[in-house]
Design a protein around this motif. Structure first.
Motif, PDB file in Angstrom:
ATOM      1  N   ALA A   4       8.492 -10.525  -1.730  1.00 38.83           N
ATOM      2  CA  ALA A   4       8.084 -10.888  -2.898  1.00 38.83           C
ATOM      3  C   ALA A   4       6.858  -9.944  -3.397  1.00 38.83           C
ATOM      4  O   ALA A   4       6.795  -9.240  -4.478  1.00 38.83           O
ATOM      5  N   ALA A   5       5.821  -9.537  -2.568  1.00 36.46           N
ATOM      6  CA  ALA A   5       4.651  -8.737  -2.919  1.00 36.46           C
ATOM      7  C   ALA A   5       5.185  -7.219  -3.080  1.00 36.46           C
ATOM      8  O   ALA A   5       4.941  -6.541  -4.169  1.00 36.46           O
ATOM      9  N   ILE A   6       6.149  -6.813  -2.286  1.00 35.27           N
ATOM     10  CA  ILE A   6       6.669  -5.453  -2.526  1.00 35.27           C
ATOM     11  C   ILE A   6       7.358  -5.504  -3.738  1.00 35.27           C
ATOM     12  O   ILE A   6       7.230  -4.288  -4.352  1.00 35.27           O
ATOM     13  N   THR A   7       8.212  -6.432  -4.009  1.00 41.81           N
ATOM     14  CA  THR A   7       8.825  -6.433  -5.384  1.00 41.81           C
ATOM     15  C   THR A   7       8.047  -6.502  -6.708  1.00 41.81           C
ATOM     16  O   THR A   7       8.308  -5.516  -7.474  1.00 41.81           O
ATOM     17  N   CYS A  46       4.340  -0.944 -10.544  1.00 38.62           N
ATOM     18  CA  CYS A  46       4.134   0.361 -10.665  1.00 38.62           C
ATOM     19  C   CYS A  46       5.276   1.379 -11.527  1.00 38.62           C
ATOM     20  O   CYS A  46       4.830   2.268 -12.340  1.00 38.62           O
ATOM     21  N   LEU A  47       6.459   0.619 -11.686  1.00 41.33           N
ATOM     22  CA  LEU A  47       7.218   1.361 -12.641  1.00 41.33           C
ATOM     23  C   LEU A  47       6.854   0.967 -13.942  1.00 41.33           C
ATOM     24  O   LEU A  47       7.031   1.993 -15.066  1.00 41.33           O
ATOM     25  N   GLU A  48       6.209   0.126 -14.487  1.00 47.45           N
ATOM     26  CA  GLU A  48       5.793  -0.309 -15.586  1.00 47.45           C
ATOM     27  C   GLU A  48       4.384   0.893 -15.735  1.00 47.45           C
ATOM     28  O   GLU A  48       4.259   1.366 -17.108  1.00 47.45           O
ATOM     29  N   ASN A  49       3.739   0.981 -15.281  1.00 51.30           N
ATOM     30  CA  ASN A  49       2.669   1.817 -15.293  1.00 51.30           C
ATOM     31  C   ASN A  49       2.890   3.348 -15.429  1.00 51.30           C
ATOM     32  O   ASN A  49       2.568   3.930 -15.925  1.00 51.30           O
ATOM     33  N   VAL A  99       0.814  -1.115  -0.114  1.00 53.06           N
ATOM     34  CA  VAL A  99       0.102  -0.088   0.112  1.00 53.06           C
ATOM     35  C   VAL A  99       1.019   1.341   0.153  1.00 53.06           C
ATOM     36  O   VAL A  99       0.664   1.985  -0.710  1.00 53.06           O
ATOM     37  N   VAL A 100       2.025   1.390   0.772  1.00 52.55           N
ATOM     38  CA  VAL A 100       2.943   2.337   0.619  1.00 52.55           C
ATOM     39  C   VAL A 100       3.362   2.508  -0.569  1.00 52.55           C
ATOM     40  O   VAL A 100       3.694   3.697  -1.031  1.00 52.55           O
ATOM     41  N   VAL A 101       4.032   1.295  -1.238  1.00 47.68           N
ATOM     42  CA  VAL A 101       4.515   1.524  -2.500  1.00 47.68           C
ATOM     43  C   VAL A 101       3.305   1.979  -3.408  1.00 47.68           C
ATOM     44  O   VAL A 101       3.787   3.136  -4.454  1.00 47.68           O
ATOM     45  N   LEU A 102       2.323   1.627  -3.287  1.00 43.37           N
ATOM     46  CA  LEU A 102       0.994   2.231  -4.439  1.00 43.37           C
ATOM     47  C   LEU A 102       0.727   3.676  -4.209  1.00 43.37           C
ATOM     48  O   LEU A 102       0.637   4.417  -5.176  1.00 43.37           O
ATOM     49  N   LEU A 103       0.803   4.112  -2.986  1.00 50.23           N
ATOM     50  CA  LEU A 103       0.714   5.618  -2.620  1.00 50.23           C
ATOM     51  C   LEU A 103       1.751   6.331  -2.960  1.00 50.23           C
ATOM     52  O   LEU A 103       1.601   7.403  -3.631  1.00 50.23           O
ATOM     53  N   ALA A 158       3.710   5.689  -5.610  1.00 55.16           N
ATOM     54  CA  ALA A 158       3.884   5.890  -7.030  1.00 55.16           C
ATOM     55  C   ALA A 158       3.012   7.053  -7.762  1.00 55.16           C
ATOM     56  O   ALA A 158       3.398   7.498  -8.676  1.00 55.16           O
ATOM     57  N   ASN A 159       2.143   7.604  -6.901  1.00 59.68           N
ATOM     58  CA  ASN A 159       1.354   8.817  -7.467  1.00 59.68           C
ATOM     59  C   ASN A 159       2.315   9.899  -7.314  1.00 59.68           C
ATOM     60  O   ASN A 159       1.979  11.005  -8.100  1.00 59.68           O
ATOM     61  N   TYR A 160       3.348  10.083  -6.646  1.00 64.11           N
ATOM     62  CA  TYR A 160       3.923  11.358  -6.440  1.00 64.11           C
ATOM     63  C   TYR A 160       5.431  11.281  -6.785  1.00 64.11           C
ATOM     64  O   TYR A 160       6.127  12.109  -6.834  1.00 64.11           O
ATOM     65  N   SER A 161       6.226  10.065  -6.777  1.00 58.26           N
ATOM     66  CA  SER A 161       7.475   9.805  -6.597  1.00 58.26           C
ATOM     67  C   SER A 161       8.012   9.436  -8.353  1.00 58.26           C
ATOM     68  O   SER A 161       6.992   8.867  -9.090  1.00 58.26           O
ATOM     69  N   ASP A 162       9.162   9.631  -8.658  1.00 62.35           N
ATOM     70  CA  ASP A 162       9.785   9.291 -10.009  1.00 62.35           C
ATOM     71  C   ASP A 162      10.254   7.840  -9.852  1.00 62.35           C
ATOM     72  O   ASP A 162      10.173   7.267  -8.786  1.00 62.35           O
ATOM     73  N   ARG A 163      10.784   7.614 -10.984  1.00 60.99           N
ATOM     74  CA  ARG A 163      11.181   6.281 -10.943  1.00 60.99           C
ATOM     75  C   ARG A 163      12.292   5.942  -9.702  1.00 60.99           C
ATOM     76  O   ARG A 163      12.075   4.749  -9.220  1.00 60.99           O
ATOM     77  N   ARG A 164      13.126   6.815  -9.895  1.00 58.67           N
ATOM     78  CA  ARG A 164      14.528   6.588  -8.740  1.00 58.67           C
ATOM     79  C   ARG A 164      13.829   6.669  -7.255  1.00 58.67           C
ATOM     80  O   ARG A 164      14.310   5.931  -6.323  1.00 58.67           O
ATOM     81  N   GLY A 165      12.875   7.693  -7.056  1.00 60.10           N
ATOM     82  CA  GLY A 165      12.360   7.650  -5.894  1.00 60.10           C
ATOM     83  C   GLY A 165      11.390   6.441  -5.162  1.00 60.10           C
ATOM     84  O   GLY A 165      11.496   6.072  -4.337  1.00 60.10           O
ATOM     85  N   LEU A 166      10.532   5.937  -6.412  1.00 56.00           N
ATOM     86  CA  LEU A 166       9.695   4.608  -5.993  1.00 56.00           C
ATOM     87  C   LEU A 166      10.779   3.590  -5.648  1.00 56.00           C
ATOM     88  O   LEU A 166      10.294   2.642  -4.911  1.00 56.00           O
TER      89      LEU A 166
END
Length: 494
Positions: free
Chosen positions: A99-102, A108-111, A49-53, A55-63
């Protein structure tokens, strides 16, 4: 999809500062629960959930950094809770969480990559000066370009989510159901629309619609591209007005040249009225008045009076400057009404007349006075062109018929003369404005005639005659009824 594009393009940054705070608090809460609670479950999976949130404001490196931090917190929590006891179930829960986080991070990176590509394509749409917007099948605006903002004055925030036709007060050239039917059938539609800007002013646009379908072929959304043609339409209307005024001047000028013919045409019925009136008095002045002959003389007087009235009415209609009137017109009647106007000119030049009206011709839809002007121009040109031809060889032929070579069966008017004709170099220029083969010609008659015929949806052409002279052919579209008003067979209709 158009909908996702709109979400991307209209993302508001006003609450973005709140997202990192929520993500940080959520990560801290997950770490505390995972580290200090006795729950026997994979709490660390909630880091997705933290990763999904993020993804809305971070760039690739930040994510990637945030995902690495979540993995690090998962490992740290495992070490704290199981420093001396590495049981298999705890290890499996940790591996499942990592694994779930990865996997979530990779998705998210692909999106983000797809989103950036889509954003770049949308930016290209904003480079055009045309107004572009996307609406769903219910006509709700999903995307509103910068060009649409400039043209209509509606900001993107106010336009998105509203019905397009209602927002722009669209005036359609045909029933909307027919337009939508063509769009769904062919996937495309184009035509002229009238829209209303935010300030209430009208704008005319050339509109092009493209339909988007889903993987099952069902209509999903439509993209509308509108080009402002308001100034062009105003220029066209001004040109048409000027052309109509010039045609009126030409009619009046032509009537001035035909003054003698007009006087002759009006004088004939008036002279007949006088003659019949005198005859009537003679029949009544007999010792035994002949009432039958007197009545016949009065009836002839009435008929000739009506004839004079009809002549004057035709002349007034020809001189009057009215707006073009679209009504059913019998071309044979048009020719019959014009012939008396050229009678004097024809007799002066010694031109024989041969009229061959077609039978049961379809009526045409047009302005009677304008069509009279075309026939008058062509007939006068033909008479004047034969001035240098020896007497006895001057013949004017006017014929009407249906062009059986075309599916629509156009009504043809043919004006043929036996003059010297036109050389091959001058022939393509005959219908040009201010071009004339006569020394004292203005060069406007044929140009105006072409404008009138083209405005009626027809065409006019000139060609050398088979036996010399010239042949002018006017083709007018057939709306589907004959001169008697009977409907033509289905295969003959346009």
């Amino acid at each position: 999809m158009y909908a996702s594009r709109d979400v991307i393009l209209n993302d508001k940054p006003t609450n973005r500062w709140l997202m990192p705070v929520i993500a940080a608090l959520l990560a801290a809460a997950i770490f505390i629960i995972d580290t200090f609670s006795s729950l026997d479950m994979a709490i660390a999976v909630l880091y997705v959930v933290v990763v999904l949130l993020s993804a809305n404001y971070s760039d690739r490196r930040g994510l990637l950094a945030i995902a690495g931090l979540c993995v690090g917190l998962t490992i740290l929590s495992f070490l704290v809770m199981h420093a001396g006891n590495y049981d298999l179930s705890a290890v499996m829960r940790g591996l499942v969480s990592i694994a779930a986080i990865t996997v979530t991070t990779l998705l998210c990176l692909e999106n983000q990559t797809a989103t950036q590509s889509l954003r770049g394509q949308a930016d290209l749409l904003d480079l055009t000066h045309d107004a572009i917007f996307v609406r769903d099948i219910a006509d709700t605006v999903l995307y509103w370009s910068d060009g649409a903002e400039r043209l209509y004055g509606w900001p993107r925030e106010e336009a998105v989510g509203r019905p397009a036709a209602s927002l722009l007060k669209t005036v359609f050239p045909a029933p909307l159901a027919d337009i939508r039917g063509e769009l769904f059938r062919t996937g495309r539609w184009e035509g002229e629309l009238v829209h209303t800007r935010k300030d209430g002013s009208k704008v005319t646009v050339m509109s092009r619609w493209s339909l988007q379908r889903d993987e099952k072929g069902r209509p999903l959304a439509a993209m509308e591209t509108n080009s402002d043609i308001t100034e062009r339409k105003q220029a066209e209307n001004a040109l048409n007005q000027t052309r109509a005024e010039l045609a009126h001047v030409t009619r009046v000028t032509t009537m001035g040249e035909l003054t003698a013919s007009i006087a002759h045409e009006v004088n004939q019925p008036l002279a007949a009225v006088v003659t019949n009136g005198e005859a009537c008095l003679r029949w009544l002045g007999r010792a035994e008045p002949d009432i039958g002959e007197a009545r016949a003389s009065v009836e002839r007087m009435i008929a000739n009076g009506r004839r004079a009235s009809d002549v004057i009415a035709r002349l007034r209609a020809l001189a009057r400057r009215d707006e073009p009137l679209q009504a059913p017109v019998d071309v044979n009647e048009v020719i019959d009404e014009v012939l008396p106007l050229i009678e004097r000119e024809r007799a002066t030049h010694g031109v024989a007349l041969d009229v061959a009206p077609g039978e049961r011709l379809p009526v045409v839809l047009g302005d009677r006075v304008q069509l009279q002007q075309v026939v008058l121009n062509l007939a006068l040109n033909a008479v004047q062109a034969m001035a240098a031809v020896p007497d006895g060889n001057r013949r004017l032929q006017i014929a009407t018929r249906i062009d059986g070579q075309e599916d629509r069966g156009c009504v043809l008017i043919e004006v043929r003369d036996t003059g010297p004709g036109v050389d091959a170099e001058s022939l393509p220029k005959l219908f040009n404005a201010f071009y004339s083969t006569k020394k004292d010609g203005m060069g406007m008659g044929l140009s105006i005639s072409r404008s009138i015929i083209e405005a009626h949806g027809g065409r006019i052409a000139a060609a050398p005659g088979e036996d010399g002279g010239m042949l002018f052919t006017v083709a007018l579209p057939n709306p589907g009824k004959d001169a008697s008003g009977d409907s033509l067979p289905e295969e003959r209709r346009p």
